[in-house]
Design an enzyme around this catalytic site. Structure first.
Site, PDB file in Angstrom:
ATOM      1  CD  GLN A 286      43.221  44.070  33.961  1.00 53.63           C
ATOM      2  OE1 GLN A 286      44.199  44.302  32.883  1.00 53.63           O
ATOM      3  NE2 GLN A 286      42.615  43.279  34.402  1.00 53.63           N
ATOM      4  CE1 TYR A 315      45.881  32.659  40.129  1.00 55.84           C
ATOM      5  CE2 TYR A 315      43.529  32.342  40.151  1.00 55.84           C
ATOM      6  CZ  TYR A 315      44.853  31.801  40.030  1.00 55.84           C
ATOM      7  OH  TYR A 315      45.006  30.697  39.796  1.00 55.84           O
ATOM      8  CD  GLU A 336      48.287  38.877  43.893  1.00 58.38           C
ATOM      9  OE1 GLU A 336      49.477  38.494  43.535  1.00 58.38           O
ATOM     10  OE2 GLU A 336      47.134  38.792  43.191  1.00 58.38           O
ATOM     11  CG  ASP A 384      41.660  38.948  36.670  1.00 59.49           C
ATOM     12  OD1 ASP A 384      41.992  38.299  35.479  1.00 59.49           O
ATOM     13  OD2 ASP A 384      41.829  40.252  37.101  1.00 59.49           O
ATOM     14  CB  CYS A 411      44.651  38.318  30.076  1.00 62.23           C
ATOM     15  SG  CYS A 411      45.834  37.113  31.310  1.00 62.23           S
TER      16      CYS A 411
END
Length: 455
Positions: A286, A315, A336, A384, A411
């Site tokens: 982030q 994720y 991932e 996420d 997001c």
């Protein structure tokens, strides 16, 4: 549609904002979107472009201005989208972001009375970004750094990026000036000539460690690159990594697959929520560390973690979410797609003496059903995903696993609202939504949401 023509002018009142921060004006019920215009303002608008159902305009003159307008902002920040809300007072930015999440839930998911909590504000609203990805172009024969004008590849020269850590700006300008002296040519998209495409710089928030990645067209530097690297190391004492990234492609993606280390190591280290993390160049981390800590803490609070919990972290990136809670649960499984990020996650588990976390490379859509087939039975699932949201097959697998809660970090409020409908169809209801402002001065907003099984 009225017979509007380019350069027509009208007096009008701005009635709303789009999700990207443009003012909305209606002329005889036909909408125009106007940069640098805020609700309540009266403007003289010039027509720039007219489509079938909406048009674009620009402000020729302000007849009255909003009390919430921030004056004196460099308009390049609005033109490029660096800070497309930079002209709006911060308290109003937060209200708008809350309204945006509420409206998307209402329109997409039919959640009329749904309580979206007030946005968690940032203490630092400028110079907060820990990562810069800056395009490079030849402008009037000079290698220039800046940012693209919105919806174009026209470079607007920028030296102070406003929302980036000032240390990043200094490093970018240093590299730009050294490259100018060495007559380095920026890559040209039309002729496909030139060497340097992007300058990517990361600076860890808590440790100050710096990584520089030069995105180039090929490994063979047209200049003595070691000279540039040595000067960088002499100038910036926290420099831990300089790499070349080879991108021979013609698309708009920034990084290619191949990395070459020129100096130091291929990672930097930072801390988040008292855990240490190694971050590789392609890994997701982030960009606003202080706010990300609030975001993740909110997610843990929503989950009401128990020492017996088995958790799936979809994720998982470099492990920030899963490792942040590993010492409070029984087991963490993470997945991932970026192999180097999974290596980071595995290494980060060792660094933090965590033995109950397991990471695998692969998409959430393929790994999730595999784990369920292996008999892994999660109590909690954390997701996420990127801006496109969740794949429908993943939602089916996640709900089939029958966890007591699913914690969704988003997001993109639009794809999140779409996924709310899909979760509810699979028997999971939305309990609460907490927006968190990770990107002050921009239209972006992150949300944390809690889903539980319908009673």
């Amino acid at each position: 549609m009225e017979n509007f023509k380019k350069n027509d002018t009208f007096e009008a009142e701005v009635i709303d904002l789009t999700h990207e921060g443009q003012g909305v004006v209606k002329i005889n019920r036909f909408p125009f979107f106007v940069d640098n215009a805020l609700p309540g303002e009266r403007i003289k608008m010039r027509v720039l472009k007219v489509g079938k159902s909406f048009g674009f305009g620009r402000v020729d003159e302000f007849l009255s201005q909003s009390e919430h307008r921030i004056s004196g902002i460099n308009l390049d920040y609005l033109r490029t989208g660096i800070a497309d809300f930079g002209h709006l007072a911060y308290s109003e930015q937060l209200k708008f972001k809350q309204k945006q999440v509420s409206e998307l839930l209402r329109k997409t998911a039919g959640k009329v009375e749904f309580p979206v909590l007030p946005v968690l504000a940032a203490e630092q609203t400028l110079a907060y970004r820990n990562k810069a990805q800056v395009p490079v172009q030849m402008v009037d024969g000079l290698l220039t750094t800046g940012f693209y004008r919105k919806n174009s590849h026209t470079l607007v020269p920028v030296e102070d990026f406003y929302i980036q850590d000032k240390a990043l700006d200094a490093i970018i300008l240093f590299i730009r000036d050294e490259c100018r002296q060495m007559a380095v040519q920026a890559y040209d998209e039309k002729s496909r000539k030139g060497w340097l495409r992007h300058i990517v710089v990361r600076r860890a928030y808590h440790t100050g460690e710096v990584m520089v990645t030069l995105v180039v067209t090929n490994k063979k530097a047209p200049v003595p690159i070691k000279v540039l690297v040595n000067k960088l190391a002499a100038q910036f004492s926290n420099l831990k990594s300089v790499q070349l990234n080879i991108n021979k492609g013609t698309g708009s993606f920034i990084l290619g697959k191949e990395f070459v280390v020129l100096y130091g190591q291929d990672f930097i280290s930072d801390t988040m929520l008292d855990k240490t993390f190694q971050i590789s160049a392609p890994a997701f981390y982030q960009v606003n560390t202080a706010q990300a800590e609030k975001l993740y803490q909110t997610a843990y609070d929503f989950a009401q973690l128990l020492p017996t919990d088995v958790v799936i972290d979809a994720y998982s990136g470099i492990g920030t979410i899963g490792l942040g809670m590993a010492d409070r649960v029984a087991k963490v499984y993470g997945m991932e797609v970026i192999a180097s990020a999974v290596e980071n996650a595995q290494h980060n588990a060792q660094l933090n003496h965590i033995e109950n976390a397991h990471y695998e490379v692969g998409t959430a859509e393929t790994i999730m059903p595999k784990w369920l087939a292996e008999g892994i039975s999660p109590d909690l699932i954390f997701v996420d995903p990127p801006r496109k949201g969740l794949d429908e097959s993943f939602i089916e697998s996640a709900t089939e696993a029958n966890p007591r809660a699913i914690i969704y970090i988003s997001c993109n409020p639009a794809t999140f609202a779409r996924d709310v409908v899909r979760f509810e169809a699979q028997g999971y209801q939305l309990e609460k939504v907490q927006p968190v402002d990770l990107f002050p001065q921009t239209h972006h907003v992150e949300t944390v949401a809690l889903f539980t099984r319908k009673k």
